[in-house]
Design a protein around this motif. Structure first.
Motif, PDB file in Angstrom:
ATOM      1  N   ASP A 144       0.840  -1.199   0.000  1.00  0.00           N
ATOM      2  CA  ASP A 144       0.000   0.000   0.000  1.00  0.00           C
ATOM      3  C   ASP A 144       0.872   1.245   0.000  1.00  0.00           C
ATOM      4  OD1 ASP A 144      -2.601  -1.334   0.365  1.00  0.00           O
ATOM      5  OD2 ASP A 144      -1.789  -1.867   2.323  1.00  0.00           O
ATOM      6  N   ILE A 145       0.405   2.254  -0.685  1.00  0.00           N
ATOM      7  CA  ILE A 145       1.153   3.516  -0.766  1.00  0.00           C
ATOM      8  C   ILE A 145       0.156   4.665  -0.643  1.00  0.00           C
ATOM      9  CG2 ILE A 145       2.655   4.950  -2.211  1.00  0.00           C
ATOM     10  CD1 ILE A 145       3.171   2.212  -3.782  1.00  0.00           C
ATOM     11  N   VAL A 146       0.492   5.623   0.192  1.00  0.00           N
ATOM     12  CA  VAL A 146      -0.347   6.801   0.331  1.00  0.00           C
ATOM     13  C   VAL A 146       0.535   8.029   0.160  1.00  0.00           C
ATOM     14  CG1 VAL A 146      -1.815   8.154   1.863  1.00  0.00           C
ATOM     15  CG2 VAL A 146      -1.930   5.662   1.916  1.00  0.00           C
ATOM     16  N   ILE A 147       0.059   8.964  -0.650  1.00  0.00           N
ATOM     17  CA  ILE A 147       0.788  10.213  -0.826  1.00  0.00           C
ATOM     18  C   ILE A 147      -0.051  11.334  -0.236  1.00  0.00           C
ATOM     19  CG2 ILE A 147       1.790  11.810  -2.499  1.00  0.00           C
ATOM     20  CD1 ILE A 147       1.890   9.381  -4.415  1.00  0.00           C
ATOM     21  N   GLY A 148       0.546  12.109   0.636  1.00  0.00           N
ATOM     22  CA  GLY A 148      -0.180  13.216   1.243  1.00  0.00           C
ATOM     23  C   GLY A 148       0.598  14.507   1.084  1.00  0.00           C
ATOM     24  N   VAL A 149      -0.133  15.593   0.983  1.00  0.00           N
ATOM     25  CA  VAL A 149       0.485  16.916   0.969  1.00  0.00           C
ATOM     26  C   VAL A 149      -0.097  17.689   2.142  1.00  0.00           C
ATOM     27  CG1 VAL A 149       0.882  19.036  -0.325  1.00  0.00           C
ATOM     28  CG2 VAL A 149       0.704  16.851  -1.541  1.00  0.00           C
TER      29      VAL A 149
END
Lengths: 146, 110
Positions: free
Chosen positions: A118-123
């Motif tokens: 799983d991969i999550v990208i947040g800003v």
């Protein structure tokens, strides 16, 4: 709050090329202390190297933060940020997803996609943070546990 | 003629047989060192890179190897990788780039 948790280790690095190696070393040391096997450690070091290289190449040049989270007995998780982590590193089941390829492209990030579940990208606050995790046990053993 | 390029974490030596012998990690720091050593070679000559002392490579390093392969092919030459370890082989496999190189030999992991 995450402060003081012994299952969460974080370290800041200067966003310079030499820090990619230091970040790998940090992640390797943490996972080794937590009895991860060498093949898994090697994969995480590759993942962190890719994410760190991204920060070094495309970040604002200030700082990079690497987090290793072993709170969940099912997963190892890492996070690499291009600045101070302004949000707590919280892991909840609905947090995770497979990142959209449109926001997650390039050979380096393709490697991360290949090695992680799983991969999550947040800003947050203008800083990009990539969290990823992989199950601690290989797939054929995961099924046997459920 | 022999020579070497290096930084803190890796160095590349051109040995007496014209083989680039790499020591250390080929990453965002070491990749440019390898690239400089490759570009110092004649473009139309085969490139042989000895990876016996390489135990880590990421996409930054792979980019340099692929650049060398493209450059060599443009001139009718090729890049040969010697003493390829499990770490390099795994990255080539993950990225489906093994066929961009001639793998002359492999070595066991440490």
């Amino acid at each position: 709050m995450t402060a003081g948790r012994i299952d969460l280790e974080r370290r800041a690095f200067a966003a310079v090329p030499a820090s990619a190696r230091a970040a790998r070393q940090f992640v390797g040391d943490v996972l080794r202390r937590r009895s991860a096997d060498q093949a898994l450690i090697s994969d995480y070091q590759l993942v962190v190297s890719e994410l760190a290289s991204n920060v070094i190449e495309h970040g604002d040049g200030s700082e990079m933060v690497v987090v290793v989270d072993s709170a969940d007995p099912q997963w190892w998780a890492v996070e690499v940020s291009d600045g101070p982590l302004v949000a707590p590193f919280e892991l909840t089941p609905d947090t995770w997803k497979v990142a959209d390829p449109r926001e997650f492209s390039g050979r380096g990030l393709g490697i991360v996609r290949e090695l992680m579940d799983d991969i999550v990208i947040g800003v947050v606050g203008g800083h990009v943070s990539v969290r990823c995790r992989r199950h601690r046990r290989p797939p054929h053993l995961q099924e046997a546990l459920t | 003629m022999t020579g070497s390029d290096q930084n803190d974490s890796m160095n590349v030596v051109l040995d007496a047989h014209g083989v680039l012998v790499v020591h250390g990690d080929i990453d965002i720091a070491g990749g440019p060192v390898l690239e400089a050593a490759i570009e110092a070679l004649a473009a139309d000559q085969p490139v042989v890179i000895d990876l016996a002392d390489v135990f880590f490579i990421d996409s930054s390093g792979l980019r340099r190897l692929l650049g060398a392969s493209r450059r060599a092919r443009l001139h009718g030459a090729e890049v040969t990788l010697r003493n390829v370890g499990a770490e390099v082989a795994r990255l080539l496999q993950i990225t489906a780039t093994t066929d961009q190189f001639t793998i002359e030999s492999t070595r066991a992991s440490s």
